[in-house]
Design a protein around this motif. Structure first.
Motif, mmCIF file in Angstrom:
data_model
loop_
_atom_site.group_PDB
_atom_site.id
_atom_site.type_symbol
_atom_site.label_atom_id
_atom_site.label_comp_id
_atom_site.label_asym_id
_atom_site.label_seq_id
_atom_site.Cartn_x
_atom_site.Cartn_y
_atom_site.Cartn_z
ATOM 1 N N UNK A 32 0.941 -1.299 0.007
ATOM 2 C CA UNK A 32 0.042 -0.040 -0.075
ATOM 3 C C UNK A 32 0.778 1.175 -0.131
ATOM 4 N N UNK A 33 0.673 2.078 -0.861
ATOM 5 C CA UNK A 33 1.307 3.390 -0.909
ATOM 6 C C UNK A 33 0.789 4.309 0.295
ATOM 7 N N UNK A 34 1.753 5.162 0.641
ATOM 8 C CA UNK A 34 1.628 6.145 1.752
ATOM 9 C C UNK A 34 1.076 7.332 1.148
ATOM 10 N N UNK A 35 -0.515 7.662 1.844
ATOM 11 C CA UNK A 35 -0.789 8.587 1.238
ATOM 12 C C UNK A 35 -0.565 10.142 2.099
ATOM 13 N N UNK A 36 0.007 11.082 1.515
ATOM 14 C CA UNK A 36 0.272 12.230 2.059
ATOM 15 C C UNK A 36 -0.439 13.438 1.477
ATOM 16 N N UNK A 37 -1.642 13.992 2.180
ATOM 17 C CA UNK A 37 -2.143 14.767 1.745
ATOM 18 C C UNK A 37 -1.752 16.370 2.147
ATOM 19 N N UNK A 38 -1.087 17.018 1.079
ATOM 20 C CA UNK A 38 -0.583 18.197 1.206
ATOM 21 C C UNK A 38 -1.357 19.431 1.204
ATOM 22 N N UNK A 39 -1.448 20.024 2.626
ATOM 23 C CA UNK A 39 -2.722 21.104 2.869
ATOM 24 C C UNK A 39 -2.674 22.156 1.445
ATOM 25 N N UNK A 40 -3.724 22.690 1.272
ATOM 26 C CA UNK A 40 -3.939 23.702 0.320
ATOM 27 C C UNK A 40 -2.886 24.750 0.376
ATOM 28 N N UNK A 41 -2.777 25.328 1.705
ATOM 29 C CA UNK A 41 -1.892 26.499 2.011
ATOM 30 C C UNK A 41 -0.327 25.960 1.604
ATOM 31 N N UNK A 42 0.078 24.632 2.111
ATOM 32 C CA UNK A 42 1.539 24.294 1.794
ATOM 33 C C UNK A 42 1.646 24.214 0.278
ATOM 34 N N UNK A 43 0.554 23.641 -0.514
ATOM 35 C CA UNK A 43 0.821 23.352 -1.963
ATOM 36 C C UNK A 43 1.077 24.943 -2.725
ATOM 37 N N UNK A 44 0.304 25.736 -2.113
ATOM 38 C CA UNK A 44 0.443 27.045 -2.801
ATOM 39 C C UNK A 44 1.893 27.669 -2.644
ATOM 40 N N UNK A 55 4.209 25.823 -4.995
ATOM 41 C CA UNK A 55 3.839 26.228 -6.153
ATOM 42 C C UNK A 55 4.679 27.730 -6.249
ATOM 43 N N UNK A 56 4.406 28.602 -5.207
ATOM 44 C CA UNK A 56 5.213 30.059 -5.366
ATOM 45 C C UNK A 56 6.657 29.922 -5.567
ATOM 46 N N UNK A 57 7.385 29.104 -4.409
ATOM 47 C CA UNK A 57 8.561 28.987 -4.360
ATOM 48 C C UNK A 57 9.066 28.236 -5.708
ATOM 49 N N UNK A 58 8.533 27.200 -6.293
ATOM 50 C CA UNK A 58 8.877 26.806 -7.636
ATOM 51 C C UNK A 58 8.867 27.923 -8.735
ATOM 52 N N UNK A 59 7.515 28.715 -8.777
ATOM 53 C CA UNK A 59 7.698 29.787 -9.743
ATOM 54 C C UNK A 59 8.942 30.801 -9.630
ATOM 55 N N UNK A 80 11.755 31.412 -12.155
ATOM 56 C CA UNK A 80 12.062 32.754 -12.777
ATOM 57 C C UNK A 80 13.545 33.409 -12.480
ATOM 58 N N UNK A 81 14.465 32.589 -11.675
ATOM 59 C CA UNK A 81 15.252 33.268 -11.303
ATOM 60 C C UNK A 81 16.712 32.203 -11.943
ATOM 61 N N UNK A 82 16.103 31.408 -12.797
ATOM 62 C CA UNK A 82 17.321 30.643 -13.555
ATOM 63 C C UNK A 82 17.788 31.653 -14.780
ATOM 64 N N UNK A 83 19.198 31.641 -14.417
ATOM 65 C CA UNK A 83 19.923 32.450 -15.561
ATOM 66 C C UNK A 83 19.670 32.210 -16.688
#
Length: 200
Positions: A161-173, A176-180, A184-187
């Motif tokens: 059985x796979x481990x289900x990890x529900x990422x809260x909406x706040x954490x996911x947002x 996503x912001x950090x990823x963006x 954006x900072x990639x030279x």
């Protein structure tokens, strides 16, 4: 109840059922929710946590909707606010001791995964122990090493059985912001030199 409806000038939505605010939401956070979503609750600063919980439930049930909020709670509707209040606070702060324990388990699981999923060299007796550890730390997806550990463990061929990890909406947002921002900072590298263009 009728007095509250008259005072607030709100109509009860028949589809809104009574709900309970999860105990992990602190008094301070409840006050933040009242302020950010402009809930018409009087004398809020004089109320204790239990009184705030009751007041929020009564007011939210009468609301048609709430203003979307995308800075802290990442909530877009009344239904999402109710869902957030009913569930455990995703930002519940762990004690230093608890967080240290979670991170040590995550580190152990990462080492186990990187070592080819061999049990004994990593300090595990059987796959059940691995599953128990992974299931426990999966409750704290806001910790980066936890997310990495669960990602690795879910590739373990011994686990049925796979481990289900529900990422809260706040954490996911936030992720996503950090990823963006990171993207954006990639030279941008421009190759210089002489180029010859030919045209047919």
């Amino acid at each position: 109840m009728e007095l509250a409806k008259h005072t607030l000038g709100l109509e009860l939505n028949d589809t809104t059922k009574p709900f309970e605010v999860h105990m992990t939401h602190s008094r301070k956070e409840l006050l933040d929710i009242i302020r950010i979503f402009k809930l018409p609750i009087t004398n809020k600063n004089d109320k204790n946590k239990k009184q705030l919980q009751s007041a929020i439930v009564e007011v939210v049930r009468f609301l048609d909707n709430v203003e979307p909020e995308q800075e802290y709670f990442f909530i877009n509707s009344k239904e999402e606010l109710i869902e957030y209040l009913q569930k455990q606070n995703p930002a519940k702060t762990l004690t230093i001791k608890e967080k240290t324990e979670v991170m040590l388990i995550a580190k152990k699981l990462i080492a186990y995964s990187r070592n080819g999923y061999y049990l004994l060299p990593s300090g595990y007796m059987d796959a059940v122990d691995v599953y128990k550890d992974a299931s426990y730390i999966a409750k704290f997806p806001e910790i980066p090493s936890v997310r990495k550990a669960i990602e690795y463990v879910n590739k373990d061929p011994k686990l049925r059985d796979k481990i289900e990890m529900v990422i809260p909406r706040r954490v996911k947002k936030q992720l996503d912001k950090r990823k963006a921002v990171k993207q954006a900072n990639i030279p941008l590298y421009v190759k210089r030199g002489e180029f010859i263009l030919t045209f047919d």
